[in-house]
Design a protein around this motif. Sequence first.
Motif, mmCIF file in Angstrom:
data_model
loop_
_atom_site.group_PDB
_atom_site.id
_atom_site.type_symbol
_atom_site.label_atom_id
_atom_site.label_comp_id
_atom_site.label_asym_id
_atom_site.label_seq_id
_atom_site.Cartn_x
_atom_site.Cartn_y
_atom_site.Cartn_z
ATOM 1 N N MET A 1 0.820 -1.158 0.073
ATOM 2 C CA MET A 1 0.048 -0.109 -0.182
ATOM 3 C C MET A 1 0.918 1.104 -0.035
ATOM 4 N N SER A 2 0.920 2.094 -1.250
ATOM 5 C CA SER A 2 1.918 2.993 -1.113
ATOM 6 C C SER A 2 1.028 4.055 -2.152
ATOM 7 N N ASP A 3 1.744 5.299 -2.091
ATOM 8 C CA ASP A 3 1.163 6.548 -2.777
ATOM 9 C C ASP A 3 2.368 6.947 -3.874
ATOM 10 N N ALA A 4 2.033 6.753 -5.123
ATOM 11 C CA ALA A 4 3.107 7.171 -5.734
ATOM 12 C C ALA A 4 3.595 8.729 -5.589
ATOM 13 N N ASP A 5 2.872 9.698 -5.269
ATOM 14 C CA ASP A 5 3.257 10.854 -5.148
ATOM 15 C C ASP A 5 3.295 11.282 -3.652
ATOM 16 N N CYS A 6 3.691 10.272 -2.805
ATOM 17 C CA CYS A 6 4.001 10.524 -1.346
ATOM 18 C C CYS A 6 5.448 10.483 -0.982
ATOM 19 N N LEU A 7 5.798 11.676 -0.092
ATOM 20 C CA LEU A 7 7.153 11.718 -0.090
ATOM 21 C C LEU A 7 7.750 10.572 1.017
ATOM 22 N N PHE A 8 6.891 10.505 2.076
ATOM 23 C CA PHE A 8 7.154 9.501 2.980
ATOM 24 C C PHE A 8 7.072 7.754 2.323
ATOM 25 N N CYS A 9 6.180 7.526 1.654
ATOM 26 C CA CYS A 9 6.316 6.369 0.867
ATOM 27 C C CYS A 9 7.547 6.317 0.105
ATOM 28 N N LYS A 10 8.131 7.271 -0.492
ATOM 29 C CA LYS A 10 9.421 7.353 -1.261
ATOM 30 C C LYS A 10 10.576 7.063 -0.268
ATOM 31 N N ILE A 11 10.628 7.649 0.889
ATOM 32 C CA ILE A 11 11.566 7.565 1.756
ATOM 33 C C ILE A 11 11.601 6.003 2.408
ATOM 34 N N VAL A 12 10.407 5.471 2.598
ATOM 35 C CA VAL A 12 10.284 3.996 2.982
ATOM 36 C C VAL A 12 10.763 2.933 1.828
ATOM 37 N N VAL B 1 7.151 6.435 10.869
ATOM 38 C CA VAL B 1 6.054 6.156 9.825
ATOM 39 C C VAL B 1 5.765 4.715 9.452
ATOM 40 N N PRO B 2 4.309 4.267 9.530
ATOM 41 C CA PRO B 2 4.180 3.099 8.823
ATOM 42 C C PRO B 2 4.630 2.823 7.574
ATOM 43 N N ARG B 3 5.118 1.546 7.360
ATOM 44 C CA ARG B 3 5.440 1.383 6.054
ATOM 45 C C ARG B 3 4.504 1.399 4.976
ATOM 46 N N ASP B 4 3.231 1.192 5.535
ATOM 47 C CA ASP B 4 2.133 1.400 4.422
ATOM 48 C C ASP B 4 1.484 2.847 4.598
ATOM 49 N N HIS B 5 0.773 3.366 3.548
ATOM 50 C CA HIS B 5 0.343 4.772 3.318
ATOM 51 C C HIS B 5 -0.973 4.877 3.981
ATOM 52 N N TYR B 6 -1.384 5.466 5.054
ATOM 53 C CA TYR B 6 -2.179 5.921 5.734
ATOM 54 C C TYR B 6 -2.268 7.209 5.882
ATOM 55 N N PRO B 7 -3.151 8.343 5.552
ATOM 56 C CA PRO B 7 -3.223 9.704 5.358
ATOM 57 C C PRO B 7 -2.993 10.572 7.065
ATOM 58 N N ASN C 1 0.309 15.292 14.016
ATOM 59 C CA ASN C 1 -0.822 16.522 13.521
ATOM 60 C C ASN C 1 -1.552 15.852 12.454
ATOM 61 N N THR C 2 -2.682 16.303 12.683
ATOM 62 C CA THR C 2 -3.871 15.810 11.740
ATOM 63 C C THR C 2 -4.542 16.961 11.123
ATOM 64 N N GLY C 3 -4.408 16.992 10.048
ATOM 65 C CA GLY C 3 -5.021 18.232 9.141
ATOM 66 C C GLY C 3 -4.190 19.620 9.050
ATOM 67 N N ALA C 4 -4.370 20.306 7.712
ATOM 68 C CA ALA C 4 -3.578 21.298 7.559
ATOM 69 C C ALA C 4 -3.571 22.401 8.654
ATOM 70 N N GLY C 5 -4.836 22.506 9.338
ATOM 71 C CA GLY C 5 -5.155 23.579 10.096
ATOM 72 C C GLY C 5 -4.429 23.507 11.450
ATOM 73 N N VAL C 6 -3.818 22.291 11.939
ATOM 74 C CA VAL C 6 -2.889 22.188 12.957
ATOM 75 C C VAL C 6 -1.314 22.003 12.549
ATOM 76 N N GLY C 7 -1.254 21.942 11.399
ATOM 77 C CA GLY C 7 0.322 21.948 10.790
ATOM 78 C C GLY C 7 0.716 20.595 10.058
ATOM 79 N N GLN C 8 -0.319 19.794 9.655
ATOM 80 C CA GLN C 8 0.114 18.633 8.967
ATOM 81 C C GLN C 8 0.606 19.077 7.642
ATOM 82 N N THR C 9 1.737 18.752 7.329
ATOM 83 C CA THR C 9 2.125 18.981 5.770
ATOM 84 C C THR C 9 2.284 17.734 4.954
ATOM 85 N N VAL C 10 2.500 16.679 5.628
ATOM 86 C CA VAL C 10 2.806 15.558 4.847
ATOM 87 C C VAL C 10 1.706 14.481 5.079
ATOM 88 N N PHE C 11 1.112 14.054 4.108
ATOM 89 C CA PHE C 11 -0.407 13.189 4.471
ATOM 90 C C PHE C 11 0.043 11.651 4.463
#
Length: 114
Positions: free
Chosen positions: A1-12, A44-50, A87-97
Motif C-alpha cells: 500500500m503506497s502512494d506514488a506521489d507521497c514523500l514518505f512512501c518514497k523514503i520507506v 512512519v508506517p511502511r504502508d500509506h495511511y493519511p 498533527n492531523t489536518g493542515a489547520g494544525v500543521g500537517q504538511t505530509v499526508f
Amino acid sequence: MSDADCLFCKIVAEEVPAEVVHVTERTVAFRDINPQAPTHVLVVPRDHYPNAAALAAGDPVASAELVSAAAAIATAEGHEDYRLVFNTGAGVGQTVFHTHLHLLAGRSMTWPPG
Ligand code: 5GP
Ligand code: ZN
C-alpha cells in the motif's frame, strides 16, 4: 500500500534518502530534515495511511508499533522525557499526508504547544 506521489512512501521505499535510525516489521523511523529539538525523529508506517486515526482503524498493530518504536528510540538516545505528536489536518500543521509520529526530545518544552 503506497502512494506514488507521497514523500514518505518514497523514503520507506528508499527512493528518497533519509537518515534512518530505527526499523521494525511495520515501521521506519528517520530524522526530521528540519529538527525542532536535539532529537526529532519521524516514525512512519511502511504502508500509506493519511493520518493517525486512519492508521489506527486500518492497522492497529502498526499504530501501536509507532509508539513502541518511538519509545525505543528515545531510550536509545538517552531521553527519559520526550514528546510524541501526531498533527492531523493542515489547520494544525500537517504538511505530509502519510501518518507520522513526531518524537521530540532533548530540550525543555512548554505546554500548551503553539
Ligand atoms: P507535519 O508538519 O506534516 O506534522 O510534519 C512533516 C515533517 O516532515 C516536518 O517536520 C518536516 O520538517 C519533515 N520533512 C519534510 N520533508 C522532509 C524530507 O524530505 N525528509 C525528512 N527527513 N523530513 C522531512
Ligand atoms: Zn505515503
